[in-house]
Structure formats: structure tokens, C-alpha cells
Design a protein around this motif. Structure first.
Motif: not given
Length: 244
Positions: A31-38, A49-52, A57-58, A226-236
Motif C-alpha cells: 500500500a505504501s508503494v502504491f500511495f507514494f507512486f500515486e 493527504s495521499v502522502l500521509v 502504511t510505511f 490501508i482502508g483509510f488510505g484508499f478512501v483518501i486516494y478515492s477522494l483525490a
């Protein structure tokens, strides 16, 4: 201790607790790799927000690596390492509420309310589990910890966070509601682990006998972080500026 944690220890096929540590580490790392790349593919309003989310997760992945080896080497719950993880990641999860409502006028005072409540929740929980876990009064500290948790629930469901999110637009309001459900239901997993891992954790009564608190905590961490992160990513992804 350093030599123990630096040794890669094998996991027996029937060691389900250690297996959840391993899976949790891999899931958090992925999940960390995904968020950092995105981050670079995210509108600048939501990059922090996505960085956080990636940081959350990292940090968890690193701690899960150590907790897995600690558990295999000692066959005891890595309570200290787990709370070090939480004292870093849970306030960051609360920071996400501030970040998504900032454009609607969230003040720095709201950020400190969320962080203070989360730290209070964790410190009292640690005292109850690590210091008084073998005594019946552990439920007192668990109850105190719940006060911090319930305050956070109030802020994001009915209080300042909820009001700001509703004023920030449909996308933010929807994301806040989803995150609020994670806190209300997902974070409620942790008291089950606390009760299972302490003596008399439920108002002096021993319940959930035989249930591994580590399995409960590990499942809760994977779902929530992980769920928190994907909600933030979906918002973005959904709240992008409209091109004229």
C-alpha cells in the motif's frame, strides 16, 4: 534484542499469529508503494493527504517487520512496538480529517484536538495493557482510553469535522462519512483485542478467553490503515478540478 530482531526467523505452518504479522507487513508495504507512486498523479490539493496515507502504511510496515520477529523469538505479544507504531500512525490518521476539511476552513485548533484525543486514547490504553494487563483494574484504563476514542467519534460524526466536511462539497462529505465509519466500526475492533489480552478487561470480567489479541490487532490495523488510505486516494481522484 538487536540481534534477535535482525534475524529472519521462519514461520511454522500452524503459527497463525506470526502469519498475520507477515501478511500485515507485506500488505502495508504494498500500500505504501502504491500511495507514494500515486502522489505525482494526484491533484496538488490532495497530494499531502495521499502522502500521509503512504507514511501511515510505511511506518506500520516497518513496525510489523520488527513485531513479527519479536513474536517469533519470544512467543510474547510485542506490546511496546505496537504502541510505538500506534503513537505515530493513529495521530496521522486523525491528521487526515484536518487535511480534507482544511479548504472548508478547518483551524489548527481542530488538528490539536484530534491529535490530543488520539494520544490520550493510546497512552491510557498502553498503561492498561502493558502495566495493569494482568490485574482486574485494567478495565479502568480501558474505559479512560474509550473517552478519547468517543471524543474523536463525536468530532467526526456530529462535531466540527462533520460540519466542515458538509461545507466542503459532496466529495469531501462522502469521504468523511466513509472514514467516520472506519473509526466507528473499524476502530471498535481494538477494544476486543484489549479485552482479550488483559485480565478483567471488560469491567472486571474475563471474556474472549483464548482469542489472540495480536490476530485481532493485526486484522484491525490492515483494515483501518490501508482502508483509510484508499478512501483518501478515492477522494483525490474524484475531486479533480473541472477543465473549462
Amino acid at each position: 534484542m538487536y540481534n534477535i530482531l535482525m534475524t529472519i526467523l521462519p514461520i511454522a505452518n500452524n503459527n497463525y499469529v506470526a502469519f498475520t504479522f507477515f501478511v500485515g507487513c507485506m500488505a502495508m508495504l504494498a500500500a505504501s508503494v502504491f500511495f507514494f507512486f500515486e502522489v505525482s498523479n494526484t491533484d496538488k490539493r490532495w497530494r499531502t493527504s495521499v502522502l500521509v496515507s503512504g507514511l501511515i502504511t510505511f511506518i506500520a510496515a516497518v513496525h510489523y517487520y520488527y513485531m513479527r520477529d519479536y513474536y517469533l523469538a519470544t512467543n510474547t505479544s510485542p506490546t511496546f512496538f505496537r504502541y510505538v507504531d500506534w503513537i505515530l500512525t493513529v495521530p496521522l490518521m486523525c491528521v487526515e480529517f484536518y487535511l480534507i476539511t482544511k479548504k472548508a476552513g478547518a483551524k489548527i485548533g481542530l488538528l490539536w484536538k484530534l491529535i490530543t484525543a488520539s494520544v490520550f486514547m493510546l497512552v491510557t490504553g498502553y498503561i492498561g495493557e502493558a502495566i495493569y494487563g494482568a490485574e482486574t483494574q485494567s478495565w479502568v484504563w480501558g474505559t479512560l482510553s474509550s473517552v478519547g476514542y468517543l471524543y474523536i467519534v463525536y468530532l467526526i460524526w456530529f462535531g466540527e469535522v462533520a460540519q466542515l466536511a458538509n461545507n466542503a462539497g459532496t466529495a469531501v462529505a462522502t469521504a468523511n462519512k466513509t472514514l467516520a465509519w472506519f473509526v466507528l466500526v473499524g476502530w471498535a475492533i481494538y477494544p476486543i483485542g484489549y479485552i482479550a489480552g488483559t485480565h478483567g478487561g471488560l469491567f472486571g470480567m474475563d471474556v474472549f478467553h483464548g482469542l489472540s489479541l495480536d490476530i485481532v490487532y493485526n486484522i484491525g490495523d490492515a483494515i483501518n490503515k490501508i482502508g483509510f488510505g484508499f478512501v483518501i486516494y478515492s477522494l483525490a481522484q474524484s475531486d479533480k478540478p473541472t477543465l473549462a
